[in-house]
Design a protein around this motif. Structure first.
Motif, PDB file in Angstrom:
ATOM      1  N   GLU A  33       0.845  -1.198   0.000  1.00  0.00           N
ATOM      2  CA  GLU A  33       0.000   0.000   0.000  1.00  0.00           C
ATOM      3  C   GLU A  33       0.887   1.256   0.000  1.00  0.00           C
ATOM      4  O   GLU A  33       0.968   1.992   0.989  1.00  0.00           O
ATOM      5  CB  GLU A  33      -0.907  -0.018   1.241  1.00  0.00           C
ATOM      6  CG  GLU A  33      -2.016   0.984   1.143  1.00  0.00           C
ATOM      7  CD  GLU A  33      -3.142   0.723   2.139  1.00  0.00           C
ATOM      8  OE1 GLU A  33      -2.994  -0.151   3.011  1.00  0.00           O
ATOM      9  OE2 GLU A  33      -4.151   1.435   2.032  1.00  0.00           O
ATOM     10  N   PRO A  34       1.557   1.522  -1.126  1.00  0.00           N
ATOM     11  CA  PRO A  34       2.555   2.599  -1.150  1.00  0.00           C
ATOM     12  C   PRO A  34       1.967   4.001  -0.976  1.00  0.00           C
ATOM     13  O   PRO A  34       2.705   4.941  -0.710  1.00  0.00           O
ATOM     14  CB  PRO A  34       3.206   2.451  -2.535  1.00  0.00           C
ATOM     15  CG  PRO A  34       2.285   1.606  -3.335  1.00  0.00           C
ATOM     16  CD  PRO A  34       1.483   0.780  -2.397  1.00  0.00           C
ATOM     17  N   LYS A  35       0.641   4.118  -1.127  1.00  0.00           N
ATOM     18  CA  LYS A  35       0.051   5.460  -0.962  1.00  0.00           C
ATOM     19  C   LYS A  35      -0.277   5.768   0.497  1.00  0.00           C
ATOM     20  O   LYS A  35      -0.700   6.871   0.831  1.00  0.00           O
ATOM     21  CB  LYS A  35      -1.217   5.578  -1.815  1.00  0.00           C
ATOM     22  CG  LYS A  35      -0.905   5.565  -3.304  1.00  0.00           C
ATOM     23  CD  LYS A  35      -1.819   6.518  -4.074  1.00  0.00           C
ATOM     24  CE  LYS A  35      -1.261   6.837  -5.443  1.00  0.00           C
ATOM     25  NZ  LYS A  35      -1.800   6.049  -6.527  1.00  0.00           N
ATOM     26  N   ALA A  36      -0.076   4.788   1.374  1.00  0.00           N
ATOM     27  CA  ALA A  36      -0.306   5.053   2.801  1.00  0.00           C
ATOM     28  C   ALA A  36       0.695   6.105   3.272  1.00  0.00           C
ATOM     29  O   ALA A  36       1.769   6.250   2.689  1.00  0.00           O
ATOM     30  CB  ALA A  36      -0.130   3.765   3.598  1.00  0.00           C
ATOM     31  N   ARG A  37       0.333   6.836   4.310  1.00  0.00           N
ATOM     32  CA  ARG A  37       1.217   7.889   4.824  1.00  0.00           C
ATOM     33  C   ARG A  37       2.003   7.374   6.020  1.00  0.00           C
ATOM     34  O   ARG A  37       1.422   7.029   7.053  1.00  0.00           O
ATOM     35  CB  ARG A  37       0.374   9.110   5.245  1.00  0.00           C
ATOM     36  CG  ARG A  37       1.114  10.181   5.985  1.00  0.00           C
ATOM     37  CD  ARG A  37       2.287  10.754   5.233  1.00  0.00           C
ATOM     38  NE  ARG A  37       1.904  11.347   3.949  1.00  0.00           N
ATOM     39  CZ  ARG A  37       2.780  11.734   3.021  1.00  0.00           C
ATOM     40  NH1 ARG A  37       4.078  11.589   3.222  1.00  0.00           N
ATOM     41  NH2 ARG A  37       2.351  12.246   1.883  1.00  0.00           N
ATOM     42  N   ILE A  38       3.315   7.316   5.867  1.00  0.00           N
ATOM     43  CA  ILE A  38       4.168   6.942   6.997  1.00  0.00           C
ATOM     44  C   ILE A  38       4.213   8.107   7.974  1.00  0.00           C
ATOM     45  O   ILE A  38       4.385   9.265   7.573  1.00  0.00           O
ATOM     46  CB  ILE A  38       5.591   6.605   6.496  1.00  0.00           C
ATOM     47  CG1 ILE A  38       5.583   5.233   5.816  1.00  0.00           C
ATOM     48  CG2 ILE A  38       6.594   6.640   7.621  1.00  0.00           C
ATOM     49  CD1 ILE A  38       6.944   4.767   5.345  1.00  0.00           C
ATOM     50  N   VAL A  39       4.040   7.817   9.249  1.00  0.00           N
ATOM     51  CA  VAL A  39       4.185   8.847  10.284  1.00  0.00           C
ATOM     52  C   VAL A  39       5.192   8.344  11.310  1.00  0.00           C
ATOM     53  O   VAL A  39       5.010   7.275  11.889  1.00  0.00           O
ATOM     54  CB  VAL A  39       2.835   9.172  10.969  1.00  0.00           C
ATOM     55  CG1 VAL A  39       3.048  10.138  12.132  1.00  0.00           C
ATOM     56  CG2 VAL A  39       1.850   9.777   9.967  1.00  0.00           C
ATOM     57  N   ALA A  40       6.253   9.134  11.510  1.00  0.00           N
ATOM     58  CA  ALA A  40       7.274   8.754  12.503  1.00  0.00           C
ATOM     59  C   ALA A  40       7.044   9.610  13.755  1.00  0.00           C
ATOM     60  O   ALA A  40       6.227   9.280  14.600  1.00  0.00           O
ATOM     61  CB  ALA A  40       8.653   8.923  11.897  1.00  0.00           C
ATOM     62  N   GLY A  41       7.713  10.755  13.848  1.00  0.00           N
ATOM     63  CA  GLY A  41       7.537  11.608  15.031  1.00  0.00           C
ATOM     64  C   GLY A  41       6.361  12.563  14.916  1.00  0.00           C
ATOM     65  O   GLY A  41       5.998  13.224  15.884  1.00  0.00           O
ATOM     66  N   SER A  42       5.796  12.699  13.735  1.00  0.00           N
ATOM     67  CA  SER A  42       4.662  13.585  13.396  1.00  0.00           C
ATOM     68  C   SER A  42       4.936  15.065  13.625  1.00  0.00           C
ATOM     69  O   SER A  42       4.004  15.858  13.694  1.00  0.00           O
ATOM     70  CB  SER A  42       3.368  13.153  14.110  1.00  0.00           C
ATOM     71  OG  SER A  42       3.441  13.358  15.499  1.00  0.00           O
ATOM     72  N   THR A  43       6.202  15.464  13.709  1.00  0.00           N
ATOM     73  CA  THR A  43       6.473  16.888  13.910  1.00  0.00           C
ATOM     74  C   THR A  43       6.339  17.686  12.607  1.00  0.00           C
ATOM     75  O   THR A  43       6.283  18.911  12.642  1.00  0.00           O
ATOM     76  CB  THR A  43       7.875  17.130  14.525  1.00  0.00           C
ATOM     77  OG1 THR A  43       8.862  16.543  13.684  1.00  0.00           O
ATOM     78  CG2 THR A  43       7.974  16.536  15.914  1.00  0.00           C
ATOM     79  N   ASP A  44       6.291  17.001  11.493  1.00  0.00           N
ATOM     80  CA  ASP A  44       5.881  17.645  10.230  1.00  0.00           C
ATOM     81  C   ASP A  44       4.421  17.303   9.946  1.00  0.00           C
ATOM     82  O   ASP A  44       3.592  18.187   9.762  1.00  0.00           O
ATOM     83  CB  ASP A  44       6.730  17.142   9.046  1.00  0.00           C
ATOM     84  CG  ASP A  44       8.117  17.732   9.037  1.00  0.00           C
ATOM     85  OD1 ASP A  44       8.266  18.899   9.401  1.00  0.00           O
ATOM     86  OD2 ASP A  44       9.057  17.012   8.659  1.00  0.00           O
ATOM     87  N   VAL A  45       4.134  16.013   9.932  1.00  0.00           N
ATOM     88  CA  VAL A  45       2.806  15.562   9.499  1.00  0.00           C
ATOM     89  C   VAL A  45       1.706  16.112  10.420  1.00  0.00           C
ATOM     90  O   VAL A  45       0.616  16.437   9.962  1.00  0.00           O
ATOM     91  CB  VAL A  45       2.747  14.016   9.443  1.00  0.00           C
ATOM     92  CG1 VAL A  45       1.361  13.551   9.047  1.00  0.00           C
ATOM     93  CG2 VAL A  45       3.768  13.473   8.447  1.00  0.00           C
ATOM     94  N   GLY A  46       2.013  16.254  11.709  1.00  0.00           N
ATOM     95  CA  GLY A  46       1.019  16.785  12.644  1.00  0.00           C
ATOM     96  C   GLY A  46       0.480  18.135  12.181  1.00  0.00           C
ATOM     97  O   GLY A  46      -0.725  18.408  12.258  1.00  0.00           O
ATOM     98  N   LEU A  47       1.364  18.948  11.642  1.00  0.00           N
ATOM     99  CA  LEU A  47       0.949  20.289  11.189  1.00  0.00           C
ATOM    100  C   LEU A  47       0.122  20.229   9.911  1.00  0.00           C
ATOM    101  O   LEU A  47      -0.705  21.116   9.668  1.00  0.00           O
ATOM    102  CB  LEU A  47       2.174  21.189  10.962  1.00  0.00           C
ATOM    103  CG  LEU A  47       2.762  21.855  12.199  1.00  0.00           C
ATOM    104  CD1 LEU A  47       3.461  20.842  13.098  1.00  0.00           C
ATOM    105  CD2 LEU A  47       3.730  22.947  11.809  1.00  0.00           C
ATOM    106  N   TRP A  48       0.366  19.213   9.085  1.00  0.00           N
ATOM    107  CA  TRP A  48      -0.461  19.088   7.876  1.00  0.00           C
ATOM    108  C   TRP A  48      -1.926  18.939   8.288  1.00  0.00           C
ATOM    109  O   TRP A  48      -2.824  19.381   7.597  1.00  0.00           O
ATOM    110  CB  TRP A  48      -0.077  17.864   7.054  1.00  0.00           C
ATOM    111  CG  TRP A  48       1.347  17.796   6.598  1.00  0.00           C
ATOM    112  CD1 TRP A  48       2.316  18.757   6.713  1.00  0.00           C
ATOM    113  CD2 TRP A  48       1.978  16.687   5.941  1.00  0.00           C
ATOM    114  NE1 TRP A  48       3.492  18.313   6.188  1.00  0.00           N
ATOM    115  CE2 TRP A  48       3.319  17.054   5.704  1.00  0.00           C
ATOM    116  CE3 TRP A  48       1.542  15.433   5.541  1.00  0.00           C
ATOM    117  CZ2 TRP A  48       4.223  16.205   5.077  1.00  0.00           C
ATOM    118  CZ3 TRP A  48       2.442  14.581   4.912  1.00  0.00           C
ATOM    119  CH2 TRP A  48       3.763  14.966   4.684  1.00  0.00           C
ATOM    120  N   VAL A  49      -2.118  18.291   9.436  1.00  0.00           N
ATOM    121  CA  VAL A  49      -3.484  18.041   9.916  1.00  0.00           C
ATOM    122  C   VAL A  49      -4.036  19.269  10.644  1.00  0.00           C
ATOM    123  O   VAL A  49      -5.117  19.756  10.350  1.00  0.00           O
ATOM    124  CB  VAL A  49      -3.503  16.803  10.837  1.00  0.00           C
ATOM    125  CG1 VAL A  49      -4.849  16.648  11.526  1.00  0.00           C
ATOM    126  CG2 VAL A  49      -3.163  15.551  10.031  1.00  0.00           C
TER     127      VAL A  49
END
Ligand SMILES: Cc1cc2nc3c(=O)[nH]c(=O)nc-3n(C[C@H](O)[C@H](O)[C@H](O)COP(=O)(O)OP(=O)(O)OC[C@H]3O[C@@H](n4cnc5c(N)ncnc54)[C@H](O)[C@@H]3O)c2cc1C
Ligand code: FES
Ligand code: FES
Length: 491
Positions: free
Chosen positions: A220-236
């Motif tokens: 499922e390569p389109k899934a979003r990997i989340v590690a520390g979420s210090t970038d991804v958290g802000l996308w949300v």
């Protein structure tokens, strides 16, 4: 590979076990605490990891040791908490009971005015106290880089930090007294299963192992990997982006391994800045200041090396330094691994050499050659918790006769990717390490980069700073002529 699947996440919240079988992949810990559990002590200031008002402690077992770290609840996803112990300010003092020593210290030193920032400061100081009961002012300031106060001023808060051990005895603190019991509870939550919560696109997954991650992400390569979420958290929180389905990494101890051999150090992609600090600064003391100035303590506790590389940001702090050091990145897709030099991983803005279904597994950093000198400089608008306008990293090897035999220079903030300065390097290679050579190399930087103007810095400023950083590096190597080759790397 067949794996057992669990459809709930389980974690301790203060004194209670929480089990959730229905939780959104984008549910933040802060919203969960305040809206779902009515724990309103934890505040929302910025919702982007900057102010620290939402600070809570998250404890987890790593190498058998239970460690509590301050994190920003506003950008941490609930789904990542499986197997953790979340401690919020609400449980520090029982209703009508005595204040916790950290709270009492804040009262005694008049360290709170409007009080909005106070719960966050209390939790950061509690985390510091547990690790270091008698911190120096420098250590206190470092622990508080990620907490902003707009009315009290910091002097009183620092006095509070110093007073905690006078008021309280760490050995009598509940989290210390109950450490063994909590460790056992957390150990009991580990069942080695893959966790899948939700279905369809509204779903998050915690792989059972790195092999399991490889299988899931390849499928499922389109899934979003989340590690520390210090970038991804802000996308949300800032851009309301839909990131599901999500694959979390932060629980995978295998990705948090650090190994050192004769020639290099290898950091798993899930190693946080805090975890990497002792070994990175031991083997590469030149990176100490940079590491101390990445985000604030909470961001360093959450953010990972793999995330800093994989996000492909032109202003991430570790890529210029790692490129200058000659690091390579281990990429994995399914069972296949390949290793690429980090500098060629960054192709152009928003594009990295990463195939669908491939993730960053580790980064390998070779130790410096005996004849090399290295420095990294981060230029920001404010000292703490700020992203680089320009970051310059230099590694020069000398031939023993005052000539440069190998120059590697990389900058962040000067192009769409972290990028080497090939023209400046060419001007240095084979040349005497003199004022004239450096002037020539500084001019050559103009051919290497056409930086952008943005709200962080103008193009002219960036180019001037880049040139001056090279001059600074040169000047810092002077005073010990001939060029000193006794680089001090602790082994
Ligand atoms: C307040 C604040 C201050 C900050 N200060 C700095 C700073 O000073 N310097 C700096 O460089 N950055 C800073 N950052 C940015 C951020 O902390 C770093 O870039 C961090 O290293 C990102 O890592 P992460 O684990 O949180 O990544 P995440 O947010 O989890 O992920 C980031 C991206 O990488 C991908 N990803 C993560 N891990 C992998 C992997 N192993 N394989 C493939 N893809 C992966 C994700 O899918 C996503 O696209 C700051 C952020 C905040 C909120
Ligand atoms: S609310 Fe500001 S850091 Fe979380
Ligand atoms: S006491 Fe008001 S913001 Fe700190």
């Amino acid at each position: 590979m067949t794996v057992d699947i669990r459809n709930t996440i389980r974690f301790l919240l203060n004194h209670r076990l929480v089990e959730l079988s229905s939780v959104s992949p984008v549910q933040t810990l802060l919203d969960f605490l305040r809206l779902d559990r009515n724990l309103r002590g934890t505040k929302e200031g910025c919702a982007e990891g900057d102010c620290g008002a939402c600070t809570v402690l998250v404890g987890r077992l790593l190498d058998g040791r239970l460690k509590y770290e301050s994190v920003n609840a506003c950008i941490r996803f609930v789904g990542s908490l499986d197997g953790c112990h979340v401690v919020t300010v609400d449980c520090l003092a029982a209703p009508g009971g005595p204040l916790h020593p950290v709270q009492q210290a804040m009262v005694d030193t008049h360290a709170s005015q409007c009080g909005f920032c106070t719960p966050g400061f209390v939790m950061s100081l509690y985390g510091l106290w547990m690790e270091n009961p008698k911190p120096s002012v420098t250590e206190i300031e470092k622990a508080l880089q990620g907490n902003l106060c707009r009315c009290t001023g910091y002097a009183a808060i620092i006095r509070a930090a110093e007073a905690v051990s006078v008021i309280g005895d760490l050995n009598k603190d509940p989290l210390v007294l109950e450490r063994e019991k909590i460790s056992k509870q957390l150990e009991g939550l580990k069942d080695g299963k893959r966790v899948v919560v939700g279905d369809g696109a509204e779903r998050f997954v915690l792989p059972a192992s790195v092999n399991d991650l490889a299988e899931i992400y390849e499928a499922e390569p389109k899934a979003r990997i989340v590690a520390g979420s210090t970038d991804v958290g802000l996308w949300v929180t800032k851009f309301m982006r839909d990131i599901s389905p999500v694959v979390h990494l932060s629980h995978l101890d295998e990705l948090r391994s650090i190994s050192v051999d004769e020639t290099s150090m290898t950091l798993g992609a899930g190693v946080s800045y805090t975890q990497a600090y002792p070994l990175v600064t031991k083997h590469f003391p030149q990176l100490t200041e940079l590491w101390d100035r990445i985000g604030g303590q909470q961001v360093r506790n959450m953010g990972t090396i793999g995330g800093n590389i994989a996000n492909g940001s032109p202003i991430g702090d570790t890529p210029p330094a790692l490129i200058a050091l000659g690091a390579s990145v281990v990429l994995r897709k399914g069972k296949r691994r390949r290793t690429v030099p980090l500098e060629s991983f960054f192709i152009e803005y928003g594009k990295q050499d990463r195939h669908p279904g491939e993730f960053v597994e580790a980064v390998r950093i070779p130790f410096l050659n005996e004849n090399a000198r290295c420095a990294v400089y981060k230029i920001t608008k404010r000292l703490d918790e700020d992203i680089s306008a320009v970051c310059g990293a230099f590694r020069l090897t000398f031939d023993g006769n005052g000539k440069v035999s190998d120059a590697v220079i990389a900058y962040g903030g000067m192009a769409g990717t972290p990028k080497r300065a090939e023209n400046a390097e060419a001007a240095l290679n084979g040349a005497e390490w003199t004022d004239d050579t450096v002037e020539t190399a500084m001019e050559a930087l103009g051919a290497d980069y056409t930086p952008l103007s943005d709200w962080r810095a103008s193009a002219d400023y960036r180019l001037l700073v880049a040139k001056n950083l090279l001059r600074r590096f040169y000047l810092e190597t002077q005073g010990d002529q001939p060029v000193r080759l006794d680089r001090k790397r602790a082994v």
